[in-house]
Each structure stands twice: as structure tokens, then as C-alpha cells.
Design a protein around this motif. Structure first.
Motif, mmCIF file in Angstrom:
data_model
loop_
_atom_site.group_PDB
_atom_site.id
_atom_site.type_symbol
_atom_site.label_atom_id
_atom_site.label_comp_id
_atom_site.label_asym_id
_atom_site.label_seq_id
_atom_site.Cartn_x
_atom_site.Cartn_y
_atom_site.Cartn_z
ATOM 1 N N GLU A 20 -5.202 20.664 82.409
ATOM 2 C CA GLU A 20 -3.861 21.252 82.501
ATOM 3 C C GLU A 20 -3.205 20.892 83.831
ATOM 4 N N LYS A 21 -3.977 20.915 84.905
ATOM 5 C CA LYS A 21 -3.448 20.566 86.224
ATOM 6 C C LYS A 21 -2.991 19.102 86.240
ATOM 7 N N VAL A 22 -3.795 18.221 85.655
ATOM 8 C CA VAL A 22 -3.429 16.802 85.598
ATOM 9 C C VAL A 22 -2.166 16.620 84.764
ATOM 10 N N ARG A 23 -2.083 17.339 83.650
ATOM 11 C CA ARG A 23 -0.859 17.269 82.821
ATOM 12 C C ARG A 23 0.352 17.754 83.616
ATOM 13 N N GLN A 24 0.165 18.847 84.337
ATOM 14 C CA GLN A 24 1.260 19.405 85.136
ATOM 15 C C GLN A 24 1.728 18.383 86.176
ATOM 16 N N VAL A 25 0.775 17.773 86.870
ATOM 17 C CA VAL A 25 1.129 16.771 87.881
ATOM 18 C C VAL A 25 1.831 15.587 87.223
ATOM 19 N N SER A 26 1.334 15.186 86.059
ATOM 20 C CA SER A 26 1.958 14.084 85.331
ATOM 21 C C SER A 26 3.390 14.434 84.926
ATOM 22 N N ASP A 27 3.586 15.652 84.417
ATOM 23 C CA ASP A 27 4.932 16.090 84.026
ATOM 24 C C ASP A 27 5.857 16.124 85.238
ATOM 25 N N GLU A 28 5.355 16.644 86.350
ATOM 26 C CA GLU A 28 6.174 16.694 87.566
ATOM 27 C C GLU A 28 6.536 15.288 88.030
ATOM 28 N N ASN A 29 5.585 14.378 87.912
ATOM 29 C CA ASN A 29 5.838 12.986 88.283
ATOM 30 C C ASN A 29 6.928 12.389 87.396
ATOM 31 N N GLN A 30 6.848 12.658 86.096
ATOM 32 C CA GLN A 30 7.860 12.171 85.149
ATOM 33 C C GLN A 30 9.231 12.737 85.491
ATOM 34 N N GLN A 31 9.274 14.031 85.791
ATOM 35 C CA GLN A 31 10.546 14.664 86.155
ATOM 36 C C GLN A 31 11.106 14.058 87.432
ATOM 37 N N SER A 32 10.233 13.772 88.389
ATOM 38 C CA SER A 32 10.683 13.155 89.638
ATOM 39 C C SER A 32 11.290 11.783 89.377
ATOM 40 N N HIS A 33 10.647 11.019 88.496
ATOM 41 C CA HIS A 33 11.185 9.694 88.166
ATOM 42 C C HIS A 33 12.542 9.820 87.481
ATOM 43 N N GLU A 34 12.677 10.779 86.586
ATOM 44 C CA GLU A 34 13.958 10.969 85.905
ATOM 45 C C GLU A 34 15.027 11.405 86.904
ATOM 46 N N ARG A 35 14.664 12.302 87.811
ATOM 47 C CA ARG A 35 15.610 12.757 88.841
ATOM 48 C C ARG A 35 16.017 11.592 89.741
ATOM 49 N N GLU A 36 15.040 10.771 90.106
ATOM 50 C CA GLU A 36 15.324 9.606 90.940
ATOM 51 C C GLU A 36 16.296 8.663 90.226
ATOM 52 N N LYS A 37 16.068 8.466 88.923
ATOM 53 C CA LYS A 37 16.944 7.592 88.145
ATOM 54 C C LYS A 37 18.366 8.142 88.124
ATOM 55 N N CYS A 38 18.510 9.465 87.914
ATOM 56 C CA CYS A 38 19.844 10.097 87.917
ATOM 57 C C CYS A 38 20.517 9.924 89.275
ATOM 58 N N LEU A 39 19.760 10.129 90.341
ATOM 59 C CA LEU A 39 20.320 9.990 91.687
ATOM 60 C C LEU A 39 20.732 8.545 91.957
ATOM 61 N N GLN A 40 19.931 7.590 91.470
ATOM 62 C CA GLN A 40 20.284 6.176 91.635
ATOM 63 C C GLN A 40 21.601 5.874 90.923
ATOM 64 N N GLU A 41 21.741 6.395 89.692
ATOM 65 C CA GLU A 41 22.972 6.173 88.938
ATOM 66 C C GLU A 41 24.164 6.823 89.637
ATOM 67 N N GLU A 42 23.951 8.027 90.151
ATOM 68 C CA GLU A 42 25.029 8.723 90.862
ATOM 69 C C GLU A 42 25.424 7.950 92.117
ATOM 70 N N LEU A 43 24.438 7.456 92.850
ATOM 71 C CA LEU A 43 24.707 6.677 94.056
ATOM 72 C C LEU A 43 25.469 5.405 93.715
ATOM 73 N N SER A 44 25.045 4.745 92.662
ATOM 74 C CA SER A 44 25.720 3.520 92.232
ATOM 75 C C SER A 44 27.173 3.807 91.862
ATOM 76 N N SER A 45 27.386 4.909 91.156
ATOM 77 C CA SER A 45 28.739 5.290 90.760
ATOM 78 C C SER A 45 29.596 5.576 91.996
ATOM 79 N N ARG A 46 29.041 6.298 92.939
ATOM 80 C CA ARG A 46 29.798 6.620 94.162
ATOM 81 C C ARG A 46 30.111 5.374 94.974
ATOM 82 N N LEU A 47 29.162 4.447 95.021
ATOM 83 C CA LEU A 47 29.418 3.202 95.757
ATOM 84 C C LEU A 47 30.542 2.403 95.094
ATOM 85 N N SER A 48 30.553 2.394 93.779
ATOM 86 C CA SER A 48 31.627 1.697 93.059
ATOM 87 C C SER A 48 32.973 2.333 93.366
#
Length: 117
Positions: free
Chosen positions: A69-97
């Protein structure tokens, strides 16, 4: 001649059986090493997930299910971090444009002002 062919066939089969035995021994050795690696990995994960248990604190040992369960939790958190990073990258790209567009508009306004003067 038939007897010779039979002896040759038996010899070939004996060689094949020897080769199969050799391969079986190699496979068994590979399986043994894989089991050892898996056990080592499991022990390492248990230590990481439960430092108190690794330190010998009584009553702090985790079950395998808790570790899973702990490994799953860490994996889920990692996935969420990647998704958040992707959203922030898109937002940054939009702001730069938008920033480039505003900068270009400012240049146009400056040019127009200079022409008016």
C-alpha cells in the motif's frame, strides 16, 4: 546398418538429454538468483518503508500488505506530481506566448508613437 543408425540416434538423444540437463541446471541457477534478488529487494523496500522496524523498535514492523500500500501510495503521488508538472509546463508555455504577444504589441505601439512624433 539399421543397428548403427539406431546407435547413432541413441547417441544423439543422449547428447540432447545432456544438453537439456545442462539448460535445466542453468535455469534453476537463474531462478535461484532471481529469488535471492527479489528477497533482497523486498527486504530493502521493507527497511525503507519502515525505518523503525529496521532499527529494531518493537511493534513497528510493517506487514507486506502495508508495504505494498505504501509503494502504491508513493507511486500515485509520483503520478500526480508528473501530472501537476505537466500542467505547470503548459501554463508556463501559455504565459510565455502571451508575454511574447504583449511584447510585440508594445513594439508596435512604440513604433506608432515614434511615427506620430
Amino acid at each position: 546398418q539399421a543397428e548403427e543408425e539406431l546407435q547413432e540416434a541413441c547417441a544423439r538423444q543422449a547428447l540432447q538429454l545432456q544438453e537439456m540437463g545442462r539448460r535445466e541446471r542453468l535455469l534453476r541457477a537463474d531462478v535461484g538468483r532471481a529469488k535471492e534478488q527479489l528477497e533482497s529487494f523486498k527486504t530493502h523496500v521493507m527497511r525503507v518503508c519502515s525505518p523503525a522496524a529496521a532499527a529494531g523498535v518493537a511493534g513497528k514492523a510493517l506487514t507486506e500488505q502495508q508495504v505494498i500500500e505504501k509503494v502504491r501510495q508513493v507511486s500515485d503521488e509520483n503520478q500526480q506530481s508528473h501530472e501537476r508538472e505537466k500542467c505547470l509546463q503548459e501554463e508556463l508555455s501559455s504565459r510565455l506566448s502571451k508575454e511574447k504577444e504583449v511584447a510585440a504589441n508594445v513594439e508596435v505601439v512604440k513604433k506608432s508613437l515614434q511615427e506620430l512624433q
